[in-house]
Design an enzyme around this catalytic site. Structure first.
Site, PDB file in Angstrom:
ATOM      1  N   LYS A 257       0.842  -1.199   0.000  1.00  0.00           N
ATOM      2  CA  LYS A 257       0.000   0.000   0.000  1.00  0.00           C
ATOM      3  C   LYS A 257       0.877   1.250   0.000  1.00  0.00           C
ATOM      4  CE  LYS A 257      -0.357   0.072   5.050  1.00  0.00           C
ATOM      5  NZ  LYS A 257      -1.271   0.083   6.212  1.00  0.00           N
TER       6      LYS A 257
ATOM      7  N   TYR B  89      17.202  29.682   6.925  1.00  0.00           N
ATOM      8  CA  TYR B  89      16.082  30.446   7.460  1.00  0.00           C
ATOM      9  C   TYR B  89      16.104  30.484   8.984  1.00  0.00           C
ATOM     10  CZ  TYR B  89      13.838  30.105   2.839  1.00  0.00           C
ATOM     11  OH  TYR B  89      13.532  30.200   1.506  1.00  0.00           O
TER      12      TYR B  89
END
Length: 379
Positions: free
Chosen positions: A41, A269
């Site tokens: 899956k 950042y």
């Protein structure tokens, strides 16, 4: 890893070691002692469902199954099943999540074995085929997960419909087998009680399965069912040391810039990393859009030339910066963000722990943007 090993066009990619996948499945099969439903899956946890299924010897097109092929494949949506069928997969596919009644005709067309637990859905499934032919399905029993399936203490309500339309298999799912053995034992007992309550409403040869990866790993003995359903362990995401599993995924990216920073200067950042000494910073062309999570800011370690180099500053969408002050490094070199470089490995489990993530979350996000491809050593 040097620039000459890989094509110059690659900025970042995921190497998939298919031989490691095969090795891990062999280990799990031996440990469980029963045939496997291998969970593919979520695109095989981000690794590639078609790639993995072919590598495991599942029959495709005119190619027969190999002797080591799993009993079947586990998926969570019909679109996942359709991708496998469109690629030529002829193996058994079991959908372990509940389907809506409106989806059952499509499941029938795709040759999917659904997980059913409502009498109305079982009857609808039985009537979905031409001439009332009953295609295989698996009865889902909830023994404590409280997610899907008929409650273990209410299964008698299904006796009549099960006699009329018997399932191929019956299963349950553990909620904490990796953390609490007592909870697993309690769910085991509830599962047995449910099957006893159903009695002769179940076929004598019904296939029973409960063990997921954690269930397999937590037992000192063989799995108690007819099948087992490993997922995360197939891809080397958990229980690697305990079960002798190998690293499957190797996230690579190139060094695209190098710069010197002086003491007191910051990187990335938010200026969360400050140079304490004259430092050399390499920019690597992968970030959280490539599955390298933002939580690895100032925590992660990548491999350059087999040497661990710490992430310096915030992980950005497309790039990360690492401290290579003490490591020979040049633009174009290949960094390993997850996986093996030479004798060193930063495993899926280790990276997930550094990021305070489940290995499941880490794995399924790795192929968001980067291409996945088999290692050249994998046939």
């Amino acid at each position: 890893m040097t620039a000459s090993i890989y094509p110059a066009t690659d900025r970042a990619w995921l190497d998939v070691d298919l031989e490691a996948v095969r090795h891990n499945v062999r280990q799990l099969r031996t440990r469980a002692g029963v045939p496997l439903i291998v969970m593919v899956k979520a695109n095989a946890y981000g690794v590639g469902a078609v790639l993995v299924s072919r590598a495991l010897g599942v029959p495709f097109d005119r190619t027969p199954a190999t002797p080591e092929a799993p009993w079947g494949l586990g998926i969570a949506s019909l679109d996942e099943a359709a991708e496998l069928r469109e690629a030529g997969c002829r193996g058994r596919i079991v959908c372990l999540t509940p389907l809506l009644a409106s989806e059952l005709p499509r499941a029938h067309t795709l040759g999917v074995r659904p997980a059913l637990h409502r009498a109305s859905d079982i009857r609808a499934w039985a009537s979905a085929g031409p001439g009332g032919e009953l295609r295989p399905y698996h009865l889902s029993i909830d023994t404590g997960m409280a997610r899907a399936g008929v409650r273990w203490d209410q299964v008698e309500s299904l006796r009549d419909v099960l006699r009329a339309h018997p399932p191929e298999g019956v299963f349950t799912h553990f909620h904490s087998a990796d953390e609490d053995i007592d909870s697993r034992d309690e769910q085991d007992a509830r599962f047995v009680d449910a099957m006893l309550a159903l009695g002769d409403a179940l076929p004598a040869a019904v296939l029973r399965h409960s063990d997921n990866s954690a269930g397999i790993a937590s037992r000192a003995r063989l799995s108690p069912g007819s099948l087992a359903r490993p997922g995360i362990a197939v891809y080397g995401g958990m229980f690697s040391a305990l079960l002798g599993l190998r690293q499957v995924v190797h996230l690579r990216a190139r060094v695209v810039d190098i710069r010197d920073v002086t003491p007191g200067e910051t990187v990335s950042y938010g200026a969360t990393w400050t140079a304490a000494r004259p430092s050399r910073i390499a920019t690597i062309s992968a970030g959280y859009a490539d599955g390298y999570r933002r939580h690895l800011t100032n925590r992660g370690e990548v491999l350059l030339g087999g040497v661990r180099c710490p992430v310096a500053g915030r992980v950005t969408m497309d790039m990360i910066m690492v401290d290579v002050t003490d490591v020979p490094c040049a633009v174009g070199d290949v960094a390993t963000l997850i996986g093996t470089d030479g004798a060193a490995t930063v495993s899926t489990e280790q990276v997930a722990e550094m990021a305070d993530l489940s290995p499941y979350e880490l794995l399924v996000g790795l192929a968001l943007r980067v291409p996945a491809r088999p290692l050249s050593s994998s046939p």
